[in-house]
Design a protein around this motif. Structure first.
Motif, short mmCIF file in Angstrom:
data_model
loop_
_atom_site.label_atom_id
_atom_site.label_comp_id
_atom_site.label_asym_id
_atom_site.label_seq_id
_atom_site.Cartn_x
_atom_site.Cartn_y
_atom_site.Cartn_z
N ILE A 1 1.10 -1.22 -0.89
CA ILE A 1 -0.08 0.06 0.28
C ILE A 1 0.76 1.31 0.25
CG2 ILE A 1 -1.43 1.77 1.48
CD1 ILE A 1 -3.06 -0.54 2.09
N GLN A 2 1.77 0.75 1.01
CA GLN A 2 2.51 2.39 1.24
C GLN A 2 3.57 2.33 -0.81
OE1 GLN A 2 3.52 4.48 3.43
NE2 GLN A 2 4.30 5.65 1.32
N GLY A 3 4.22 1.95 -1.06
CA GLY A 3 4.41 1.33 -2.66
C GLY A 3 3.21 1.90 -3.45
N LEU A 4 2.16 1.82 -3.77
CA LEU A 4 1.17 2.39 -4.30
C LEU A 4 1.08 4.24 -3.82
CD1 LEU A 4 -2.24 -0.41 -3.71
CD2 LEU A 4 0.00 0.65 -6.27
N MET A 5 0.76 3.76 -2.80
CA MET A 5 0.83 5.73 -1.90
C MET A 5 2.07 6.60 -3.26
SD MET A 5 -0.87 4.97 1.32
CE MET A 5 0.26 6.57 2.32
N ASN A 6 2.64 5.98 -3.06
CA ASN A 6 4.65 6.52 -3.68
C ASN A 6 3.90 6.44 -5.18
OD1 ASN A 6 5.64 6.29 -0.89
ND2 ASN A 6 6.58 4.72 -1.85
N LEU A 7 3.40 6.05 -5.56
CA LEU A 7 3.06 5.66 -7.30
C LEU A 7 2.23 6.56 -7.75
CD1 LEU A 7 3.18 4.31 -9.80
CD2 LEU A 7 2.00 2.65 -9.61
N ALA A 8 1.41 7.18 -6.96
CA ALA A 8 0.14 8.15 -7.13
C ALA A 8 0.93 9.23 -6.61
CB ALA A 8 -1.60 7.46 -6.60
N VAL B 1 0.77 9.86 -3.23
CA VAL B 1 -0.29 10.92 -2.20
C VAL B 1 0.36 10.33 -0.86
CG1 VAL B 1 -2.03 11.30 -3.78
CG2 VAL B 1 -1.22 8.64 -2.34
N VAL B 2 -0.36 11.18 0.34
CA VAL B 2 0.16 10.39 1.85
C VAL B 2 -0.41 9.89 2.09
CG1 VAL B 2 2.44 12.28 1.29
CG2 VAL B 2 0.06 12.91 2.70
N THR B 3 -1.51 9.97 2.14
CA THR B 3 -2.71 9.24 2.62
C THR B 3 -3.28 8.15 1.76
OG1 THR B 3 -4.53 10.86 2.14
CG2 THR B 3 -3.20 11.20 4.45
N ARG B 4 -3.95 6.99 2.75
CA ARG B 4 -4.70 6.03 2.17
C ARG B 4 -6.60 6.97 1.12
NH1 ARG B 4 -4.65 0.47 5.23
NH2 ARG B 4 -2.45 0.66 5.38
N MET B 5 -6.77 7.67 2.39
CA MET B 5 -7.44 8.62 1.42
C MET B 5 -7.68 9.10 0.23
SD MET B 5 -10.59 10.80 3.30
CE MET B 5 -10.65 10.26 4.71
N GLN B 6 -6.26 9.60 0.15
CA GLN B 6 -6.53 10.46 -1.16
C GLN B 6 -5.35 9.28 -2.15
OE1 GLN B 6 -2.48 12.29 0.47
NE2 GLN B 6 -3.52 14.69 0.90
N LEU B 7 -5.30 8.19 -1.84
CA LEU B 7 -4.56 6.72 -2.54
C LEU B 7 -6.14 6.30 -3.61
CD1 LEU B 7 -3.47 5.45 -3.93
CD2 LEU B 7 -3.03 3.73 -2.34
N HIS C 1 -7.37 9.14 -5.54
CA HIS C 1 -6.65 8.67 -7.09
C HIS C 1 -6.90 7.67 -7.78
CE1 HIS C 1 -2.94 10.10 -9.15
NE2 HIS C 1 -3.08 8.28 -9.32
N ALA C 2 -7.09 6.41 -6.66
CA ALA C 2 -7.50 5.27 -7.71
C ALA C 2 -8.33 5.34 -8.73
CB ALA C 2 -7.28 4.79 -7.25
N ARG D 1 -10.15 8.34 -9.97
CA ARG D 1 -10.27 9.60 -10.53
C ARG D 1 -9.44 8.82 -12.15
NH1 ARG D 1 -6.83 13.50 -10.87
NH2 ARG D 1 -7.08 16.17 -12.64
N ARG D 2 -8.77 8.06 -11.25
CA ARG D 2 -7.42 7.72 -13.15
C ARG D 2 -8.04 7.19 -13.22
NH1 ARG D 2 -1.31 9.26 -12.38
NH2 ARG D 2 -1.44 8.11 -14.29
N ASP D 3 -9.74 5.96 -12.16
CA ASP D 3 -9.61 4.75 -13.17
C ASP D 3 -8.91 3.65 -13.16
OD1 ASP D 3 -12.30 3.26 -14.28
OD2 ASP D 3 -11.02 3.22 -16.18
N TRP D 4 -7.96 3.46 -12.20
CA TRP D 4 -7.50 3.00 -11.44
C TRP D 4 -8.18 1.29 -11.00
CZ3 TRP D 4 -2.48 4.71 -8.35
CH2 TRP D 4 -1.84 5.18 -9.63
N LEU D 5 -9.13 1.26 -10.57
CA LEU D 5 -10.30 0.22 -10.34
C LEU D 5 -10.76 -0.84 -11.36
CD1 LEU D 5 -11.89 2.65 -7.17
CD2 LEU D 5 -10.14 0.77 -7.20
#
Length: 332
Positions: free
Chosen positions: A307-314, A316-322, A325-326, A328-332
């Protein structure tokens, strides 16, 4: 007390004394109660006819009791089954009456249901009568019908009914919850996840709603369960609006061809793929790190590292932001 299973009060008293004695004659039983020996003998013969006692073969006039688990429990079960069938028939008549009424009064907009069994029966009828769309608020645990026993949903899917279901975060902590969601999505359910839902609710064809009235997080005794059936009214319109509000903010739950919560790889070349995409979908659905680790068969520490790696990729600094972001960019 035993009248429910077909015994008179006097027969119940004699049966109890016979159980205590083990084997006894009418005279012995009469000596332990206020009844005469002839009356006790008639009662013993009545118990014999009803299958609760028998005369000892080598001791005429002496009787032994048939064990209660053999004599009374089957009677009680039959009465319970008969009562349940009668209750179902009455509910069906009530529903038929309401559907036949030409001008229902304002007081018929809300109907109260008592007990988990009654709610379970109504939920089955509720889905059987749906023709177009079912909307669900799915909270953790269940109070009347377990997800795996809801065969009516699959019958409705076969008729072309669209199911839209919202699941709260705690729902995925239940054993088998993810598998149940996957099973539903694979047959056509459209599912989304939110952090928390305010109540348990289903809405059929935007014309009928069923919702529990007990505290959503403390169902308590199934017999104490109370639910409301809401028909066309301003209240029903408000419940539909409540569902649509939560639906708009819910995170989509898609299922891969392998039968896991996730989705097809998006066009974004920076998007996560494979296990990381699966993990992201589970995180956005609101599952805890422990639950995600169980789904992916890895350690909790590995989940947190990914999860920390995904936050770095996006970036962002919080899970809510992740999560934002996911989505908004259709990562889901």
């Amino acid at each position: 007390m035993l009248e429910t299973v077909g015994l008179t009060a006097a027969e119940g008293d004699v049966y109890r004394l016979l159980i205590i004695a083990g084997a006894a004659s009418a005279e012995e039983i009469a000596g332990r109660c206020d009844l005469s020996a002839p009356v006790v003998r008639r009662l013993l013969l009545a118990l014999e006819t009803k299958g609760l006692a028998y005369e000892v073969e080598d001791s005429p006039g002496w009787f032994e009791a048939v064990p209660p688990e053999d004599a009374l429990l089957p009677r009680l079960q039959r009465r319970s089954d008969d009562l349940e069938q009668t209750r179902v028939a009455v509910l069906d008549l009530v529903e038929t009456y309401r559907r036949s009424a030409r001008t229902p009064g304002a007081g018929e907009a809300i109907e109260i249901i008592s007990g988990a069994a009654a709610l379970r029966q109504r939920l089955r009828q509720f889905q059987d009568g749906t023709r177009h769309e079912m909307l669900w608020f799915c909270k953790a645990g269940y109070v009347a019908m377990s997800p795996e026993s809801n065969e009516e949903q699959f019958a409705a899917h076969a008729r072309g009914v669209l199911y839209r279901a919202l699941y709260e975060q705690a729902y995925f902590d239940d054993p088998g919850a993810v598998d149940n969601v996957v099973k539903g999505v694979l047959v056509g359910e459209v599912a989304r996840a939110v952090p928390k839902l305010p109540l348990r609710m289903g809405i059929a064809d935007r014309s009928l709603a069923v919702l529990t009235l007990n505290s959503a997080d403390a169902p308590g005794n199934p017999r104490d369960l109370r639910a409301a059936v809401v028909r066309r009214s301003s209240l029903l319109e408000a419940l539909i609006a409540l569902f649509e509000h939560y639906w708009e903010v819910g995170a989509p739950l898609r299922v891969t061809e392998e039968g896991r919560i996730g989705g097809a790889d998006p066009a974004d070349p920076a998007a996560p793929v494979g296990e990381d995409r699966h993990l992201l979908s589970l995180m956005v659905a609101g599952m805890t790190d422990e639950a995600i680790a169980g789904q992916l068969h890895v350690s909790k520490r590995t989940v947190q590292r990914r999860i920390q790696g995904l936050m770095n990729l996006a970036g962002v600094v919080t899970r809510m932001q992740l999560g934002w972001h996911a989505a908004r960019r259709d990562w889901l």
